[in-house]
Motif scaffolding. Sequence first.
Motif, mmCIF file in Angstrom:
data_model
loop_
_atom_site.group_PDB
_atom_site.id
_atom_site.type_symbol
_atom_site.label_atom_id
_atom_site.label_comp_id
_atom_site.label_asym_id
_atom_site.label_seq_id
_atom_site.Cartn_x
_atom_site.Cartn_y
_atom_site.Cartn_z
ATOM 1 N N LYS A 185 0.832 -1.202 0.000
ATOM 2 C CA LYS A 185 0.000 0.000 0.000
ATOM 3 C C LYS A 185 0.868 1.253 0.000
ATOM 4 N N ARG A 186 0.480 2.227 -0.822
ATOM 5 C CA ARG A 186 1.165 3.517 -0.815
ATOM 6 C C ARG A 186 0.546 4.404 0.243
ATOM 7 N N HIS A 187 1.404 5.035 0.996
ATOM 8 C CA HIS A 187 0.970 5.948 2.049
ATOM 9 C C HIS A 187 1.166 7.381 1.571
ATOM 10 N N GLY B 78 4.498 5.148 7.812
ATOM 11 C CA GLY B 78 3.647 5.751 6.799
ATOM 12 C C GLY B 78 2.212 5.826 7.269
ATOM 13 N N PRO C 261 5.436 9.194 -5.785
ATOM 14 C CA PRO C 261 5.146 7.750 -5.899
ATOM 15 C C PRO C 261 6.384 6.881 -6.157
ATOM 16 N N ARG C 262 7.300 7.345 -7.011
ATOM 17 C CA ARG C 262 8.503 6.539 -7.283
ATOM 18 C C ARG C 262 9.401 6.458 -6.061
ATOM 19 N N HIS D 263 8.315 6.567 -2.903
ATOM 20 C CA HIS D 263 7.632 5.636 -1.990
ATOM 21 C C HIS D 263 7.966 4.201 -2.364
ATOM 22 N N ASP D 264 7.848 3.870 -3.645
ATOM 23 C CA ASP D 264 8.128 2.509 -4.096
ATOM 24 C C ASP D 264 9.577 2.112 -3.817
#
Length: 160
Positions: free
Chosen positions: A2-4, A49, A81-82, A84-85
Motif C-alpha cells: 500500500k502507498r501511504h 507511513g 510515488p517513485r 515511496h516505491d
Amino acid sequence: MKRHPALALVELDDLPAGLHAVDAMLKRAPIACLRSGSVSRGRFLVLVGGSTAAVEEALMAGLATGAESVLDHLLLADVHPRLHDAIVGARMPSAAGALALLETRTATAIVRAAEAALKATEVELLELRLAGDGLAGKGTAVLQGEVPRIEAALAVALAR
C-alpha cells in the motif's frame, strides 16, 4: 504494498532510544511501521507511513522520546510515488540514459535528496538504499535520465 500519502523517517544513534521512539510513535497515532531496526554503527532507523496528520503526530512523539539520540529526521507529507516505491524496496529496471549515484551520510538525507530531485526534474529513481547492506549508515540513490536532466537533478539534490 500500500502507498501511504505521508512518510516519516527517524535515525537515532542509540538502539534502546530507537526502540522507545518507535514504541511511542506506534502508540501515538494510527500509522504503519514500514521499517524499524538497527542499522550500521549502532544506528536505529524508523520508517512509518500513513495519513499526513497521523504521521506528523507520530513523528513528534518519536522525536520527543528519542530526544538527544536523534541524528536526523524527515517528514514527507506528499511523497513522490517513485520514491515511496523505492523506499519500500522496489527497483526499476535500467533503460537508456545517463546515470548518477548519490551518497549521503544518513539514510534520511538520501531520501530528502531523492525526493527533491524527483519533484524538480524528469529523472527516474532506479534504486534507493537506506543505511544497511554494508553502507556504514549512509544512504545511496541511483538516478537515470538524459544528461541535462541528470545534471539538474544532481544540482537540486546537492542543494538539500
